[in-house]
Design a protein around this motif. Structure first.
Motif, PDB file in Angstrom:
ATOM      1  N   LEU A  37       0.811  -1.218   0.000  1.00  0.00           N
ATOM      2  CA  LEU A  37       0.000   0.000   0.000  1.00  0.00           C
ATOM      3  C   LEU A  37       0.840   1.263   0.000  1.00  0.00           C
ATOM      4  N   SER A  41      -0.896   4.487  -2.018  1.00  0.00           N
ATOM      5  CA  SER A  41      -1.714   5.311  -1.133  1.00  0.00           C
ATOM      6  C   SER A  41      -1.378   6.784  -1.232  1.00  0.00           C
ATOM      7  N   VAL A  80      -6.119   3.612   7.428  1.00  0.00           N
ATOM      8  CA  VAL A  80      -5.336   3.322   6.229  1.00  0.00           C
ATOM      9  C   VAL A  80      -4.299   2.232   6.464  1.00  0.00           C
ATOM     10  N   PRO A 276     -13.087  -1.027   3.179  1.00  0.00           N
ATOM     11  CA  PRO A 276     -11.894  -0.373   2.617  1.00  0.00           C
ATOM     12  C   PRO A 276     -10.698  -1.303   2.456  1.00  0.00           C
ATOM     13  N   ILE A 279     -11.155  -3.390  -0.553  1.00  0.00           N
ATOM     14  CA  ILE A 279     -10.808  -2.582  -1.731  1.00  0.00           C
ATOM     15  C   ILE A 279      -9.289  -2.492  -1.878  1.00  0.00           C
ATOM     16  N   ALA A 280      -8.584  -2.342  -0.744  1.00  0.00           N
ATOM     17  CA  ALA A 280      -7.119  -2.265  -0.795  1.00  0.00           C
ATOM     18  C   ALA A 280      -6.517  -3.556  -1.347  1.00  0.00           C
ATOM     19  N   ALA A 283      -6.974  -3.524  -4.972  1.00  0.00           N
ATOM     20  CA  ALA A 283      -6.069  -2.548  -5.580  1.00  0.00           C
ATOM     21  C   ALA A 283      -4.660  -3.103  -5.691  1.00  0.00           C
ATOM     22  N   SER A 290     -10.310  -0.212  -8.273  1.00  0.00           N
ATOM     23  CA  SER A 290     -10.070  -0.312  -6.835  1.00  0.00           C
ATOM     24  C   SER A 290      -8.971   0.638  -6.386  1.00  0.00           C
ATOM     25  N   TRP A 294      -9.558   3.336  -3.511  1.00  0.00           N
ATOM     26  CA  TRP A 294      -8.715   3.344  -2.314  1.00  0.00           C
ATOM     27  C   TRP A 294      -8.088   4.720  -2.087  1.00  0.00           C
ATOM     28  N   ARG A 295      -7.611   5.349  -3.130  1.00  0.00           N
ATOM     29  CA  ARG A 295      -7.018   6.675  -2.983  1.00  0.00           C
ATOM     30  C   ARG A 295      -8.067   7.697  -2.548  1.00  0.00           C
TER      31      ARG A 295
END
Length: 573
Positions: A37, A41, A80, A276, A279-280, A283, A290, A294-295
């Protein structure tokens, strides 16, 4: 509300349960997920979490069979960071579980209130969150109306704990609040629907007021509540929900009220919705959509409080004898990493060059510590070509107070040091250049004091001093004139104010006594016309009488004969 129960509870004690293989596997997944991430991110503190060194070195620690790192940055991001989120949410869940049990033991009541809002795929998460927060303030917060204030008295609501949760599905982002209401007495079964209907009226009115869509109270398909849902736990369940909150964590763990409030890091979305962290994961797998979602979530969720306690509730619990955990999220994340027995000490140079920047080595070092302690760690270090005792040393003692700076503090400190170093370089360069120029000019002036450039400069400085003195004199004169004009203005304004007050008093007096004769007064606002003053009569001299004009010789009128001449210049006619 009863407070005589002798049982004692504490939400600040840390667990001592041995970590299972499933927990260790989940920890490994979170480490790998955090590493992936960092690249997508765009959050600076996440990029430094678990990598940046705080004070010279990193210390692997071991506590209850689970290894961690002390001396590294922890970002403390509950939304996050998968590693920090798990540590923080686990502590908050344990605390809320104990709070629920303690409150129930005092013969008080708990209910779970879920507030949702209508949304579509075109809605941005930032807009939904802003309207959701504004609606809460208007309906239940500082701007709450009379209806909710009266409901708090009628139902005995002493406080609440609010959790923010968001998922994504076919209709876009789904923001909702889980609110745990603390009641002075258990809520009767017949009053649950009454409270639910009242909360829906307050919530729907607040949403419409802030520009959001009108929510739906009951679903047309199955008749279940949609916009607002109130769930009451069964007596004796210690805060666990018997209906709505009976969710599964990996199909094994029973879901409680505290988990519903805090454990978004392990919850699975329902009905096609994704959390979330789901989704991460997509991604990281390469799904472009995704990555965008996520962003968007990172930008919006950063700064949003995941758990909010109402004003006065924590103070009330302390007065009742419950010990709360007063640490913030950053402190919780740092304590989870720092607690334990030191295994080794890794200097910053070794950490950055051979471990942190090498994919998988930080996690492999933790696994070795959990498997064989210091001996296994030493064997792994030497297998990487490092020297035990030089590149990696024996463990050092951790700080006695256990305080470690957060990621934000480390970033600010690094930025200040970088700016200070740059400023010092430029300062030295300017000092050297300026010193050389000044020295050359001084030597030239000592050799040629009467040079034309120095003479012209001295004359210019003298003239500038004269001009400056003249300008100061002019400014002083203008200041005096302005002060005099201001004083005259104030004097005249006072006179007008006195006259206006007299006129007003006279007017009110005439209204109170209409029969009293009015004496006219002179007003300062309208001046009277001046009275004409007649010209003085002139007495003619005794020897001036004549029937003809002395200047032109013509005959005079009887009225002019005593003066002996015409009026004006008679010689022109």
């Amino acid at each position: 509300m009863s407070t005589d129960n002798p049982a004692t509870f504490s939400g600040s004690t840390r667990g001592t349960v041995m970590e299972s293989d499933a927990d260790t596997t989940a920890r490994d997944i979170r480490f790998e997920m955090r590493e992936a991430l960092r690249a997508i991110s765009g959050l600076e503190r996440l990029e430094r979490c678990g990598i940046s060194v705080l004070a010279g070195g990193v210390t692997p620690t071991l506590r209850n069979g689970r290894a961690g790192y002390a001396g590294v940055v922890t970002c403390g991001s509950v939304h996050v960071c998968p590693c920090c989120a798990t540590s923080i949410r686990r502590v908050r869940q344990d605390e809320l579980d104990q709070v629920g049990q303690f409150w129930e033991c005092q013969s008080c009541g708990l209910v779970m209130m879920t507030l949702t809002m209508r949304h579509y795929d075109r809605d941005l998460l930032a807009d939904l969150e802003e309207k959701q927060r504004a609606a809460w303030k208007a309906g239940f917060g500082m701007n709450a109306g009379r209806q909710w204030r009266q409901a708090k008295k009628d139902f005995g609501i002493r406080g609440f704990v609010r959790a923010w949760e968001v998922t994504h599905g076919e209709n876009g982002w789904h923001c909702h609040y889980h609110v745990l209401l603390f009641l002075a007495r258990p809520l009767a079964a017949g009053r649950v629907e009454e409270l639910q209907h009242l909360v829906f009226e307050v919530w729907s009115e607040a949403l419409v007021k802030v520009g959001a869509r009108m929510p739906v109270e009951v679903s047309e398909k199955d008749g279940k509540p949609v916009g607002v849902k109130i769930d009451a736990p069964d007596r004796g369940e210690s805060g666990q929900m018997a209906r709505y909150l009976m969710k599964n964590q990996d199909g094994k763990t029973r879901w409680g009220v505290a988990a519903e409030l805090t454990r978004q890091d392990v919850k699975q979305g329902q009905g096609g919705h994704r959390t979330p962290f789901q989704i991460a994961r997509d991604a990281i797998a390469g799904d472009a959509r995704s990555v965008e979602l996520w962003r968007e979530f990172v930008v919006t969720a950063t700064g949003v409080r995941s758990l909010y306690w109402s004003n006065g509730l924590r103070k009330l619990l302390r007065e009742m004898g419950f010990e709360l955990d007063e640490r913030n999220d950053n402190e919780v994340a740092a304590d989870e990493a720092a607690d334990g027995k030191p295994i080794a000490c890794i200097p910053a140079a070794t950490w950055y060059r051979h471990i942190a920047r090498q994919k998988g080595r930080a996690l492999a070092l933790l696994k070795a510590a959990e498997k064989g302690g210091t001996r296994a760690v030493r064997a792994l270090i030497e297998s990487w070509g490092l020297i035990w005792g030089a590149d990696v040393t024996e463990p050092e003692k951790l700080p006695a107070d256990g305080t470690l700076p957060t990621a934000a503090e480390v970033l600010r400190r690094a930025a200040r040091m970088d700016l200070a170093a740059r400023a010092e370089v430029w300062r030295r360069g300017f000092a050297l250049a300026e010193g050389a120029v000044i020295k050359a000019r001084a030597e030239h002036f000592a050799a040629h004091p009467d040079a034309p450039e120095y003479t012209a400069r001295a004359d210019a400085m003298k003239q500038a001093a004269v001009d400056r003195d003249a300008q100061l004199d002019i400014e002083d004169q203008e200041h005096d004139e302005l002060a005099a004009a201001r004083a005259e203005f104030v004097r005249r304004r006072k006179l007008v104010a006195v006259a206006h007050a007299d006129e007003t008093t006279a007017a009110f007096d005439r209204l109170r006594n209409p029969d009293r004769p009015v004496t006219p007064k002179v007003s300062l606002r309208k001046r009277r016309k001046p009275t004409a003053v007649p010209a003085p009569r002139l007495t003619p001299p005794a020897d001036a009488a004549s029937e003809t004009c002395r200047r032109c010789g013509r005959a005079l009128a009887p009225a002019l004969q005593p003066y002996g001449q015409h009026v004006g210049d008679c010689t022109r006619n």
